[in-house]
Design an enzyme around this catalytic site. Structure first.
Site, short mmCIF file in Angstrom:
data_model
loop_
_atom_site.label_atom_id
_atom_site.label_comp_id
_atom_site.label_asym_id
_atom_site.label_seq_id
_atom_site.Cartn_x
_atom_site.Cartn_y
_atom_site.Cartn_z
N SER A 30 58.45 32.21 50.99
CA SER A 30 59.85 32.19 50.56
C SER A 30 60.40 33.59 50.31
CB SER A 30 59.98 31.34 49.29
OG SER A 30 59.15 31.84 48.25
N ASP A 84 54.30 41.44 53.15
CA ASP A 84 54.00 40.03 52.92
C ASP A 84 54.23 39.71 51.45
OD1 ASP A 84 53.18 37.45 53.47
OD2 ASP A 84 51.26 38.03 54.34
N ALA A 86 52.93 37.26 47.95
CA ALA A 86 51.67 36.90 47.29
C ALA A 86 51.98 35.83 46.26
CB ALA A 86 51.02 38.11 46.63
N LYS A 97 46.76 34.56 48.14
CA LYS A 97 47.77 34.22 49.12
C LYS A 97 47.36 32.93 49.81
CE LYS A 97 49.02 37.53 51.84
NZ LYS A 97 50.39 36.95 51.80
N GLY A 98 48.32 32.34 50.50
CA GLY A 98 48.02 31.11 51.23
C GLY A 98 48.79 29.91 50.75
N GLY A 99 49.68 30.10 49.77
CA GLY A 99 50.49 28.99 49.31
C GLY A 99 51.36 28.42 50.42
N GLU A 106 47.63 35.76 58.04
CA GLU A 106 48.05 36.82 57.12
C GLU A 106 46.92 37.83 56.90
OE1 GLU A 106 51.37 34.62 54.29
OE2 GLU A 106 49.26 34.42 53.79
N LYS A 124 54.92 36.44 39.53
CA LYS A 124 53.65 36.46 40.27
C LYS A 124 52.64 37.47 39.71
CE LYS A 124 55.22 33.52 43.37
NZ LYS A 124 56.64 33.43 43.03
#
Length: 226
Positions: A30, A84, A86, A97-99, A106, A124
């Site tokens: 997002s 990117d 996080a 990461k990876g949500g 990535e 975050k």
């Protein structure tokens, strides 16, 4: 400012680091969407000439729709800067990461980049990573056995689902989200996960960032990792 305004703020700040002629890794999520929008505006209004390498099909579609030139990773010999998001970042700049389900691409793009930047809103930033959960990408074959191993390890695994079905990544793999709470030793957990047969990659990003831009109420804060 609300959370979306903070995300837009750091996205706009991040594109200031992009220079003409760069090859740029474009993340997923997002916050990155705001950054790609801001980058597209520079391409359209300033004639900025860059090449993007994306970390998901979603980002590819967005970037190409804005007129950003996209190439496959194997068609470039380097990436100057990867930007990117996080899901969590701790005080040692370890990240989760990876949500957004793109953790494998990535990490590959991150690994191929000379400089790595993460952009996040202030929520975050945490003392210790882990409460978000740790996404783990696994191949479909034998995935239940991997899930069972994670249960035995006390990692409290959950299948990632979408529309009542197991979520599929851009590589058609599955994701198991581990609810491990705050992680005392991220390196040890990362070692256990990556050496589990059937695991493709995990969402622990350790020693993988050079600059973090944090969206705060009084403006963007730029943190340089030493």
């Amino acid at each position: 400012m609300d959370q979306n305004e903070l995300k837009a703020l750091v996205g706009q700040e991040a594109v200031k680091y992009i220079q003409d002629g760069m090859i740029v890794g474009l993340g997923t999520g997002s916050t990155v969407r705001y950054m790609v929008d801001a980058l597209g505006k520079r391409v359209q209004e300033e004639g900025l000439k860059i090449v993007g390498v994306t970390t998901s099909n979603r980002t590819t579609a967005q970037a190409e729709g804005l007129g950003i030139t996209i190439k496959d990773l194997d068609d470039v010999d380097h990436i100057d800067l990867c930007i990117d998001g996080a899901d969590e970042i701790d005080t040692d700049f370890n990240g989760i990461k990876g949500g957004g389900g793109a953790l494998l691409w990535e990490k590959i793009v991150n690994n191929a980049s000379t400089k790595r930047m993460w952009i996040v809103d202030e929520s975050k930033m945490v003392p210790r990573i882990g409460n978000f959960g740790v996404p783990v990408e696994v191949i479909p074959f034998g995935a239940q056995h991997v899930f069972n191993y994670f249960e035995k390890q006390g990692y409290h695994p959950k299948w990632r689902m979408t529309d009542g079905e197991k979520y599929r990544t851009d590589e058609h793999n599955l994701i198991i989200d581990l609810k491990v709470g705050e992680i005392v030793d991220p390196k040890a957990l990362a070692e256990d996960l990556i050496h589990t047969v059937g695991v493709v990659e995990h969402g622990l990003f350790l020693n993988r960032v050079d600059t973090v831009i944090v969206g705060r109420q009084n403006g963007p804060e730029v943190l340089q990792v030493k």
